[in-house]
Design an enzyme around this catalytic site. Structure first.
Site, mmCIF file in Angstrom:
data_model
loop_
_atom_site.group_PDB
_atom_site.id
_atom_site.type_symbol
_atom_site.label_atom_id
_atom_site.label_comp_id
_atom_site.label_asym_id
_atom_site.label_seq_id
_atom_site.Cartn_x
_atom_site.Cartn_y
_atom_site.Cartn_z
ATOM 1 N N SER A 22 0.833 -1.213 0.000
ATOM 2 C CA SER A 22 0.000 0.000 0.000
ATOM 3 C C SER A 22 0.865 1.259 0.000
ATOM 4 O O SER A 22 0.593 2.225 -0.713
ATOM 5 C CB SER A 22 -0.898 0.025 1.244
ATOM 6 O OG SER A 22 -1.816 -1.025 1.194
ATOM 7 N N ARG A 26 1.483 4.310 -3.014
ATOM 8 C CA ARG A 26 1.222 5.723 -2.706
ATOM 9 C C ARG A 26 2.469 6.580 -2.879
ATOM 10 O O ARG A 26 2.383 7.760 -3.237
ATOM 11 C CB ARG A 26 0.643 5.838 -1.298
ATOM 12 C CG ARG A 26 -0.817 5.330 -1.245
ATOM 13 C CD ARG A 26 -1.206 4.914 0.142
ATOM 14 N NE ARG A 26 -2.632 4.598 0.282
ATOM 15 C CZ ARG A 26 -3.190 3.427 -0.043
ATOM 16 N NH1 ARG A 26 -2.443 2.441 -0.551
ATOM 17 N NH2 ARG A 26 -4.480 3.220 0.135
ATOM 18 N N GLY A 94 -5.966 -3.806 -7.882
ATOM 19 C CA GLY A 94 -7.163 -3.034 -7.535
ATOM 20 C C GLY A 94 -6.805 -1.678 -6.947
ATOM 21 O O GLY A 94 -7.468 -0.677 -7.219
ATOM 22 N N SER A 168 -13.336 1.153 3.119
ATOM 23 C CA SER A 168 -12.350 0.790 2.106
ATOM 24 C C SER A 168 -11.362 1.932 1.900
ATOM 25 O O SER A 168 -11.751 3.046 1.554
ATOM 26 C CB SER A 168 -13.052 0.484 0.777
ATOM 27 O OG SER A 168 -12.141 0.645 -0.298
ATOM 28 N N GLN A 170 -9.276 2.056 -0.432
ATOM 29 C CA GLN A 170 -9.173 2.363 -1.862
ATOM 30 C C GLN A 170 -10.219 3.402 -2.248
ATOM 31 O O GLN A 170 -9.945 4.326 -3.002
ATOM 32 C CB GLN A 170 -9.322 1.082 -2.683
ATOM 33 C CG GLN A 170 -8.152 0.127 -2.448
ATOM 34 C CD GLN A 170 -8.245 -1.153 -3.235
ATOM 35 O OE1 GLN A 170 -9.204 -1.379 -3.969
ATOM 36 N NE2 GLN A 170 -7.252 -2.003 -3.098
ATOM 37 N N ASP A 316 -6.764 -8.220 4.683
ATOM 38 C CA ASP A 316 -5.935 -9.031 3.785
ATOM 39 C C ASP A 316 -5.330 -10.240 4.492
ATOM 40 O O ASP A 316 -4.757 -11.117 3.842
ATOM 41 C CB ASP A 316 -4.803 -8.177 3.191
ATOM 42 C CG ASP A 316 -5.341 -7.161 2.177
ATOM 43 O OD1 ASP A 316 -6.479 -7.326 1.709
ATOM 44 O OD2 ASP A 316 -4.604 -6.204 1.862
ATOM 45 N N LYS A 343 -12.349 -9.422 -3.541
ATOM 46 C CA LYS A 343 -10.892 -9.227 -3.620
ATOM 47 C C LYS A 343 -10.378 -9.858 -4.926
ATOM 48 O O LYS A 343 -11.158 -10.110 -5.836
ATOM 49 C CB LYS A 343 -10.220 -9.833 -2.387
ATOM 50 C CG LYS A 343 -10.586 -9.118 -1.093
ATOM 51 C CD LYS A 343 -10.035 -7.703 -1.092
ATOM 52 C CE LYS A 343 -10.443 -6.942 0.153
ATOM 53 N NZ LYS A 343 -10.099 -5.523 0.071
ATOM 54 N N ARG A 347 -12.390 -14.688 -1.770
ATOM 55 C CA ARG A 347 -11.487 -15.376 -0.831
ATOM 56 C C ARG A 347 -12.224 -16.261 0.174
ATOM 57 O O ARG A 347 -11.614 -17.146 0.761
ATOM 58 C CB ARG A 347 -10.603 -14.352 -0.099
ATOM 59 C CG ARG A 347 -9.530 -13.780 -1.008
ATOM 60 C CD ARG A 347 -8.589 -12.806 -0.307
ATOM 61 N NE ARG A 347 -7.525 -12.423 -1.230
ATOM 62 C CZ ARG A 347 -6.790 -11.316 -1.106
ATOM 63 N NH1 ARG A 347 -7.004 -10.485 -0.086
ATOM 64 N NH2 ARG A 347 -5.829 -11.050 -1.973
ATOM 65 N N ARG A 390 -2.556 -14.098 -2.025
ATOM 66 C CA ARG A 390 -2.707 -14.383 -0.589
ATOM 67 C C ARG A 390 -3.317 -15.769 -0.347
ATOM 68 O O ARG A 390 -3.023 -16.406 0.657
ATOM 69 C CB ARG A 390 -3.530 -13.290 0.097
ATOM 70 C CG ARG A 390 -2.880 -11.915 -0.060
ATOM 71 C CD ARG A 390 -3.300 -10.919 0.969
ATOM 72 N NE ARG A 390 -2.998 -9.561 0.539
ATOM 73 C CZ ARG A 390 -1.802 -8.985 0.590
ATOM 74 N NH1 ARG A 390 -0.774 -9.642 1.061
ATOM 75 N NH2 ARG A 390 -1.630 -7.753 0.159
HETATM 76 C C1 S3P Z 1 -5.612 -1.468 -0.023
HETATM 77 C C2 S3P Z 1 -6.841 -1.484 0.583
HETATM 78 C C3 S3P Z 1 -7.598 -2.718 0.839
HETATM 79 C C4 S3P Z 1 -6.730 -3.966 0.718
HETATM 80 C C5 S3P Z 1 -5.828 -3.919 -0.477
HETATM 81 C C6 S3P Z 1 -4.910 -2.696 -0.420
HETATM 82 C C7 S3P Z 1 -4.942 -0.168 -0.228
HETATM 83 O O1 S3P Z 1 -8.642 -2.824 -0.098
HETATM 84 O O2 S3P Z 1 -7.524 -5.115 0.683
HETATM 85 O O3 S3P Z 1 -5.012 -5.076 -0.537
HETATM 86 O O4 S3P Z 1 -3.719 -0.132 -0.458
HETATM 87 O O5 S3P Z 1 -5.633 0.853 -0.159
HETATM 88 P P1 S3P Z 1 -10.072 -2.125 0.144
HETATM 89 O O6 S3P Z 1 -9.843 -0.672 0.243
HETATM 90 O O7 S3P Z 1 -10.891 -2.458 -1.067
HETATM 91 O O8 S3P Z 1 -10.617 -2.731 1.396
#
Ligand code: S3P
Length: 428
Positions: A22, A26, A94, A168, A170, A316, A343, A347, A390
């Site tokens: 993550s 960023r 994602g 979330s 994301q 995760d 995911k 999962r 994972r």
């Molecule tokens: C992530 C947020 C999570 C996580 C993903 C990484 C991120 O997803 O499952 O592996 O880096 O912002 P969600 O925001 O969909 O929960």
């Protein structure tokens, strides 16, 4: 590629896990949108983060050291990205797609994002809908829910206050990044706290960010300045080695420099509740992110209930926690985790099917699963990875205590987040 794992005990040694996925994403994104150079140390060279790097290169950003852990991003400033001359293929990632949609909505050019079979089936309306309320313009299958998605660009984004229906990071990050292109303050309010790396890093790069409980505000049009980012080890990767140490006998492992951000460390809380022998040493902070070294020793685990606000803090890690639960005394119940169904693969479905194949008694629930503890992992089976990194690594750890070897098919997906997984396990 097939990965064959045989039973092992006495895992010992000292390891560094690769950089946090993550935070790596960023660092590239904010580095690209900042003025000046951003030097990144400990960058995760897994495929997902390389998808982010490639996308920004296609948008005109110069990057040195691609494919290594030490990278320099030559920032272009908020308005400096350029139109790519091809579709942006974001692979399996994602995070890249959802965060990029927020950034691309604010550009004055046209973009198309796509990805692999998994990514093209994952829900994007959770970001394109709120971004459209900010004036973003998107086209794609199922009302811009499924990639390929076209971002028209050229719109002046407006601020919004968004109450997200899902916890979330994301979604939150996508809106906050779009908010950088709007005049005024954009606010996201979550139903429960999700990982906060975007907020921390935006502040570190000079943006005006205000956090009040579940609400995060960012002021638009900041002057972001390139920074040095030291990426901590990924707690989500460390979790596989923690559980390996806990469930094998005679083990003691030291995992160094692991990111322990409280919005990510739910796995530590859950394992401690399960009676895990974990010790945190040298707790410190690096560029706004807490880190520590972790010692893990073989332990007799107890079954617990994992639910509610803890879920987004360990989302995760649920596949590997399911493996730990199979060895615990008593039942473990995982609920409120329906997000697992969207995911890289579903999962819940994947772990229930493969655990059952390995001889573990597990009951599928719509929002989680129930795992009967103290189970013998029979092994001797070929397991599917579902092309989900994972899932593949969780099943590999189960192989360490199986009566017969466990074979994981299509295990190359492990490169998405933990390229040296097999090497580190062998070292231990
Ligand atoms: C992530 C947020 C999570 C996580 C993903 C990484 C991120 O997803 O499952 O592996 O880096 O912002 P969600 O925001 O969909 O929960």
């Amino acid at each position: 590629m097939q990965l064959k794992i045989e039973s092992k005990s006495n895992l010992t040694g000292e390891v560094n896990v690769p950089g946090d996925k993550s935070i790596s994403h960023r660092a590239v994104m904010l580095g690209a949108l900042a003025q000046g150079k951003t030097e990144i140390e400990g960058f995760l060279t897994g495929e997902d983060c390389l998808s982010t790097v490639k996308a920004f290169q296609a948008l005109g950003v110069e990057v040195d050291g691609v494919g290594t852990e030490a990278m320099t991003i030559h920032g272009k400033g908020l308005a400096g990205l350029e139109e790519a001359d091809d579709v942006l293929d974001l692979g399996n990632s994602g995070t890249t797609m959802r965060l990029m949609l927020g950034i691309l909505a604010g550009q004055d050019f046209y973009s198309v994002v796509t990805g692999d079979d998994s990514l093209r089936s994952r829900p994007m309306a959770r970001v394109t809908e709120p971004l459209a309320e900010m004036n973003g313009q998107f086209y794609g299958r199922d009302n811009a829910n499924l990639a390929p998605i076209t971002v028209l660009g050229g719109q002046q984004l407006k601020v919004m206050q968004y109450r997200s229906p899902v916890a979330s990071a994301q979604v939150k990050s996508s809106i906050l990044l779009a908010g950088l292109y709007a005049d005024g303050v954009t606010e996201v309010i979550e139903p429960a706290k999700s990982r906060d790396h975007t907020e921390r890093m935006l502040e570190y790069f000079g943006a005006n960010v205000e956090v009040d409980g579940l609400a995060v505000k960012v002021e638009g049009k900041p002057e972001l300045k390139g920074q040095k980012v030291i990426v901590p080890g990924d707690i989500s990767s460390a979790a596989f080695l923690m559980v390996a140490g806990l469930i094998t006998s005679g083990s003691e492992i030291l995992i160094k420099n692991v990111g322990l951000n409280p919005t990510r460390s739910g796995v530590i809380d859950a394992l401690e509740q399960m009676n895990a022998n974990l010790e945190l040493l040298n707790q410190r902070e690096v560029n706004g992110e807490p880190i520590a070294d972790i010692i893990v020793k073989s332990s007799q685990l107890q079954g617990i209930v994992i639910d509610g606000e803890l879920i987004p803090l360990l989302i995760d890690e649920i596949p590997i926690l399911a493996i730990a639960a199979s060895q615990a005394e008593g039942k473990t119940v995982i609920k409120d985790a329906e997000e697992l169904r969207v995911k890289e693969t579903d999962r819940i479905d994947a772990m229930v099917k493969e655990l059952t194949k390995l001889g573990v008694e597990v009951i599928e629930r719509e929002d989680g699963m129930e795992i009967v503890g103290k189970q013998t992992i029979q092994g001797g089976a070929k397991c599917r990875s579902y092309d989900d990194h994972r899932v593949a690594m969780s099943l590999a750890i189960a192989g360490l205590i199986a009566e017969e070897p466990v074979i994981i098919e299509n295990a190359e997906c492990i490169n998405i987040s933990f390229p040296n997984f097999e090497e580190l396990l062998t070292e231990l």
